[in-house]
Design an enzyme around this catalytic site. Structure first.
Site, PDB file in Angstrom:
ATOM      1  N   HIS A  59      -2.700 -24.022  17.792  1.00  0.00           N
ATOM      2  CA  HIS A  59      -2.076 -23.045  17.657  1.00  0.00           C
ATOM      3  C   HIS A  59      -2.304 -22.008  16.740  1.00  0.00           C
ATOM      4  O   HIS A  59      -2.463 -22.254  15.555  1.00  0.00           O
ATOM      5  CB  HIS A  59      -0.600 -23.371  17.537  1.00  0.00           C
ATOM      6  CG  HIS A  59       0.331 -22.200  17.328  1.00  0.00           C
ATOM      7  ND1 HIS A  59       0.529 -21.379  18.413  1.00  0.00           N
ATOM      8  CD2 HIS A  59       0.997 -21.609  16.511  1.00  0.00           C
ATOM      9  CE1 HIS A  59       1.219 -20.439  18.109  1.00  0.00           C
ATOM     10  NE2 HIS A  59       1.714 -20.520  16.779  1.00  0.00           N
ATOM     11  N   ASP A 183       5.694 -21.563  20.198  1.00  0.00           N
ATOM     12  CA  ASP A 183       5.968 -21.342  18.756  1.00  0.00           C
ATOM     13  C   ASP A 183       7.148 -20.146  18.845  1.00  0.00           C
ATOM     14  O   ASP A 183       8.039 -20.010  17.848  1.00  0.00           O
ATOM     15  CB  ASP A 183       4.716 -21.010  18.056  1.00  0.00           C
ATOM     16  CG  ASP A 183       5.249 -20.873  16.494  1.00  0.00           C
ATOM     17  OD1 ASP A 183       6.019 -21.673  16.159  1.00  0.00           O
ATOM     18  OD2 ASP A 183       4.681 -20.327  15.666  1.00  0.00           O
ATOM     19  N   HIS A 429       4.413 -13.401  18.417  1.00  0.00           N
ATOM     20  CA  HIS A 429       5.772 -13.735  17.982  1.00  0.00           C
ATOM     21  C   HIS A 429       5.867 -13.713  16.314  1.00  0.00           C
ATOM     22  O   HIS A 429       6.984 -14.281  16.023  1.00  0.00           O
ATOM     23  CB  HIS A 429       6.029 -15.087  18.501  1.00  0.00           C
ATOM     24  CG  HIS A 429       5.171 -16.379  18.181  1.00  0.00           C
ATOM     25  ND1 HIS A 429       3.960 -16.503  18.753  1.00  0.00           N
ATOM     26  CD2 HIS A 429       5.004 -16.932  17.113  1.00  0.00           C
ATOM     27  CE1 HIS A 429       3.186 -17.738  17.838  1.00  0.00           C
ATOM     28  NE2 HIS A 429       3.734 -17.839  17.162  1.00  0.00           N
TER      29      HIS A 429
END
Length: 1061
Positions: A59, A183, A429
């Site tokens: 990620h 996430d 994000h």
């Protein structure tokens, strides 16, 4: 002389003008190296066994603790040991050595940065890995976007741009099939709908409310069919799965250089031999996990943030894990089967299970990770970067439209791409959310500003060409009485327009613009990016007090000069000679076109017809009726208490709503975050210290207010304290009131962090129910203290919400609404925002929105610093705008005419007319009326419920074109109806090589999109419980579909690629 150009459509002009040299690359793209990818490359599970799908992944945040570049190149290791280039280098080499290994990648921004630096030999190897299904893209957007504070237009854009890069490079095997939102801090229903319309078969995510997750795991309902839109029906449904262990590996099985878990040591002669223990531990964990899911397939995420910089560490241990766990099948009769897989392969196995699934129809907000940690603070964190992002979307759409209309060549597309990619990064994000570190926020602003600069060159060149292009000669008005010059003569003049720079003033939010305050005369080009004619009030910072404004015909129009409040003049960092704002109405702005206005100094002072001060008594917060100052002369009025200086009521026609408007703050909770009860309020978390907000007023002087009236606008300037003020405006012929607020620097000398809200208290009884938008699209019903799926367990969960303020905050991307009886008469009260904010209705009749936050403690969720924004040596000042609307509501059905008006005004705020400023060259000889002063892009109006969502240059000789029906079902008696459009008429003057419809992401022909079908448990649904019918209507989107009969239902977005002869 006014020159009205182009009697055909916007697209007609574009298709006549554009001169791209390359042939279109169809959305299917090329296939690259031969191989088997997608579902055909999936491993086969074993019947009768528990099949464990291992997902090797990383990620990679596109900025968070480090900047985008620092993460990519791996610098600043003292902050975080993370280098994306090393991850991709290492993973590729590991995959090349073993065809059984698989890996997924998500963030196209990073992948593309890496790809552009690779040798052709490496690129060929990567294409082979993708074509045989070893390397698979999931998600595939430019970034993994947030879902709470992003607008749907920007989300679609950033996903489409990521798809474009993957599709052009890798073809069908590069097309993502699954969403991977592991996430983001909560999940929106509109995002599910968007993914479904992009052709995704499913979505997986990690974060949802801790009570909701516990309930779903206990009831085996963590995997479901999410009904993304009640308006769009089955085509918006999306299979959705909640990951079991966040997106981390099982405890004890993190085999990365960033982890401390023991590797698998399989030397039986070593005292550290641990294979048996590891296998036992893994099998026990897998069996336990399977008890919470409905099939004999489970997924385990083997990776985490920025892992696989040394991919061999991971893969060598996973190889051993797979080998030794599967050996137990023969030696001990184990029923656990482990293999490398991908999210799409796992999804395929669930689909093949052929069982029924639960469904969901609301969203996953708010997200709480423990009883005291509601992730609702980021809805409002870093308000200025949230505004800058929204401004960026506005300008990106303007830039894309002008690019195609102004015949800007492909050599200039890099300028457009800079803003496309900057906006893609901003949707991340940890970007628009305000959850990044301060230096990273500054880097995001730098990236976005660079995008403005590059696209500014495009827009200036485009407007110049539109004023100068020979095409203009063919579409001119005849001469006016003032100027009898022939059209042909004016056409020659138009072809010789002197070069003019058309500059954007990005600091209009603080009433600063070098051109308008330092030049005389100057020209303002007002470009309307909407698909309808529009009246717009223009506000320009100026240094003087008397001006003459002339419209495109040379006629003088009404204007007003209003003093800039001293709170604006004193904003830290403002460097401007402007002390006033010049206000005028730009009327009948053409759809997707512009008008130009000239401003010169005059002799008569504009405005100031009535100016006086109110020194409100702080002990008298409301005046009695009859003791009011009325703003507004028409149908819409606002009453201000003559003694208090505060808002008393708002009136529309014969409907009057009592409105008390206040600026208050919650004290932010401090704490060490060691236990739940000690959670501090921070960038992510909103946790007030107590439930009562404190008023912001001076205890000695009360409210200071100044009223200004004129022919364009009435307004009152109100100062609540040394650090909070606002302007309340009522514009001529507008059915709303504008509240322009200024907050900051928020004082912290008392050692207390503050979370500032704007609260509107009415006499409407909304019964604990309010409504907020989902990413600027559909409205969702909210209930105070709600919990669990579809709000079915409110009563039994009542006592579980120990944070009654934060736990009732929801993201407000564009608007929040209450409705209900008021003195026996139903009414609607709405507040529209110019950026994303957190909001709620904490008590009946109230609407509150958080506008700014300054906190002194970190909340313990990784960012590692307090949300204490500073600029120019002091606390950050934020300025913003609320629009208040109200109207009657039918007594028998919850419908109001204000709903349609809300949509129109929200759209005008999102895609506001853009102002370009120009010094008038001496070569104009004091007059520019011999040149093109008005450009009409969309002469044939679209139906009032349709909107051009996207117009941009695409690959080769093609254009990407999206049309949107932007009303919901039953929202308006007429505008909510389906509408049929004749695309041939819209394209008028040309016969395109093809018009083909694509999925929403423009990376697959619509007729080729065949999504998985699922059966639902529910027996009381209206949309065919047997499964999801995914295919389009017959022939829709194909070469032989009827372009004269294109139907748009409520909330439909249809995407087309148009080939040019």
């Amino acid at each position: 002389m006014t020159l009205v150009t182009n009697t055909t459509s916007l697209l007609g002009l574009f298709l006549l003008l554009i001169g791209l040299e390359h042939v279109i690359a169809f959305p299917a793209g090329h296939h690259g190296a031969k191989g088997v990818c997608g579902y055909e490359s999936c491993p086969k599970g074993k019947p009768g066994m528990l099949n464990v799908h291992l997902i090797a992944h990383t990620h990679d945040d596109v900025g968070w603790l480090k900047t985008v570049d620092q993460y990519y190149f791996g610098s600043q290791t003292d902050i975080q040991n993370a280098g994306v280039q090393y991850i991709l280098d290492s993973v590729v080499q590991s995959l090349l050595h073993d065809p059984n290994k698989k890996f997924i990648y998500v963030e196209t921004a990073f992948f593309w940065k890496w790809w552009m630096r690779q040798h052709d030999s490496v690129r060929h190897q990567v294409k082979t890995l993708i074509s045989n299904g070893q390397l698979e893209f999931v998600g595939g957007g430019w970034s993994m976007n947030d879902e709470a504070v992003t607008n749907y237009m920007s989300t679609i854009d950033q996903m489409t741009w990521g798809f474009r890069k993957l599709n052009d490079t890798f073809g069908e095997c590069g097309r993502p099939k699954v969403g991977w939102q592991i996430d983001p801090f909560g999940h929106s229903r509109d995002m599910a709908s968007t993914f479904a319309l992009m052709g995704f078969d499913g979505l997986f995510f990690a974060r949802l409310d801790y009570t909701d997750k516990s309930h779903r795991l206990d009831t085996k309902s963590a995997e479901m069919v999410w009904k993304g839109s009640p308006n769009l029906g089955k085509k918006s449904w999306l299979f959705t799965g909640v990951l079991y262990n966040h997106y981390m590996p099982p405890p004890g099985f993190c085999f990365d250089l960033l982890c401390d878990d023991e590797p698998i040591m399989d030397d039986k002669h070593s005292p550290d031999y641990n294979v048996d223990d590891k296998v036992n531990q893994f099998i026990a964990y897998a069996v336990n996990q399977s008890n919470h899911y409905a099939t004999d397939n489970i997924v385990m995420t083997m990776g985490e943030d920025f892992q696989y910089q040394d991919a061999n560490m991971w893969f060598s241990n996973l190889d051993k894990l797979i080998r030794y766990v599967n050996e137990r099948q023969e030696t001990e009769g184990s029923k656990v089967n482990v293999f490398y897989s991908t999210p799409s392969c796992y999804l395929k196995s669930l689909n093949e299970a052929n069982i029924t699934w639960p469904d969901k129809s609301d969203d996953f907000f708010p997200y709480a990770s423990d009883p005291h940690s509601y992730w609702t603070g980021y809805f409002s964190s870093r308000p200025t970067i949230k505004y800058f992002e929204r401004l960026g979307n506005n300008f990106l759409q303007v830039c894309k439209q002008l690019y195609v209309m102004g015949e800007i060549g492909p050599e200039d597309q890099v300028d457009l791409d800079t803003l496309r990619e900057a906006m893609g990064v901003m949707q991340h994000h940890d970007a628009i959310t305000g959850t990044e570190r301060q230096k990273v926020a500054q880097d995001y602003a730098r990236i976005l500003y660079k995008g403005f600069e590059e696209c500014g060159a495009v827009t200036s060149a485009a407007i110049q060409k539109l004023m100068n292009h020979p095409i203009m000669k063919k579409h001119q008005d005849t001469s006016t009485e003032e100027d009898s010059t022939s059209s042909e003569e004016i056409g020659m003049k138009t072809a010789d327009v002197p070069t003019v720079n058309f500059t954007s003033c990005l600091l209009l939010n603080i009433s600063q613009c070098d051109v308008s305050e330092g030049s005389e005369p100057f020209m303002v080009t007002v470009y309307n990016p909407l698909s309808k004619m529009l009246n717009h009030t223009v506000r320009i910072p100026v240094s003087g007090s008397a001006y003459v404004v002339k419209d495109p015909s040379g006629a003088e129009i009404g204007a007003q000069v209003v003093p800039i409040p001293k709170e604006i003049l004193n904003i830290p960092g403002r460097v401007s000679s402007a002390i006033n704002e010049l206000v005028f109405d730009a009327e009948l702005l053409p759809a997707a076109g512009f008008k130009q206005y000239t401003v010169t100094q005059g002799n008569k002072i504009n405005g100031y017809s009535e100016t006086f001060e109110i020194h409100g008594n702080p002990k008298k917060q409301r005046a009695g009726r009859g003791e009011v100052i009325t703003l507004g002369k028409g149908n819409f009025k606002v009453g201000i208490g003559a003694k208090s200086g505060l808002m008393e009521w708002i009136e529309r026609g014969n409907l009057r709503v009592d409105v008390k408007q206040e600026m208050l703050y919650y004290e932010g909770m401090d704490g060490d975050n060691l236990i739940f009860a000690n959670r501090a309020s921070g960038a992510y978390i909103f946790r007030p210290n107590g439930t009562e907000a404190k008023p912001i007023t001076s205890s000695t002087r009360g409210i200071i207010a100044k009223v200004h009236r004129g022919e364009v606008v009435d307004e009152i300037h109100q100062q609540f304290s040394d650090w909070t003020s606002q302007v309340v405006r009522v514009h001529k012929d507008k059915n709303y009131v504008e509240v322009n607020w200024v907050v900051g620097p928020i004082p912290i000398s008392d050692g207390i962090g503050k979370e500032v809200i704007m609260r509107y208290t009415t006499n409407i009884q909304n019964g604990g129910v309010f409504f907020t938008d989902s990413n600027g699209r559909e409205m969702l019903e909210r209930k105070r203290r709600a919990s669990f799926d579809d709000k079915t367990a409110i009563d039994e969960m009542e006592d579980s919400i120990v944070e009654p303020i934060a736990g009732n905050y929801y993201p407000v991307t564009s608007r929040i609404r209450i409705r209900g009886p008021m003195d026996g008469r139903p009414a609607v009260f709405s507040v529209l925002t110019d950026r994303a904010q957190g909001g709620s209705s904490i008590k009946d009749g109230q609407v509150e929105l958080m506008v700014h936050r300054r906190l002194l403690h970190d909340d313990g969720f990784g960012v590692g610093e307090a949300l204490n924004e500073k600029a120019y040596g002091t606390g950050l000042v934020a300025r913003g705008r609320h629009i208040i609307m109200l109207g009657p509501m039918a007594a028998d059905v919850p419908v109001s005419p204000v709903y349609a008006e809300e949509r129109q005004v929200a759209q005008e705020m999102l895609l506001a007319p853009w102002l370009f400023f120009s010094k008038i060259p001496k070569s104009y000889g004091g007059s520019i009326y011999g040149y093109a002063r008005e450009f009409v892009g969309l002469r044939s109006s679209l139906p009032p419920n349709l909107h051009v969502l996207t117009l941009e240059p695409w690959t080769g000789k093609s254009v990407l074109f999206r049309l949107e029906h932007f009303y919901e079902k039953d929202e308006d008696s007429e505008l909510s109806k389906p509408v049929t459009l004749n695309l041939k008429e819209l394209l008028a003057f040309i016969e395109p090589r093809f018009i083909r419809e694509t999925t929403l992401g423009a990376n697959q022909w619509l007729e080729n999109s065949k999504r998985m079908t699922w059966s639902l448990e529910s027996n009381n649904i209206t949309e065919n419980s047997a499964g999801i019918e995914e295919s389009a209507e017959p022939n829709e989107g194909t070469l032989d579909f009827d372009p004269t009969q294109v139907v748009f239902g409520p909330m439909d977005i249809r995407t087309f690629i148009i080939g040019i002869p």
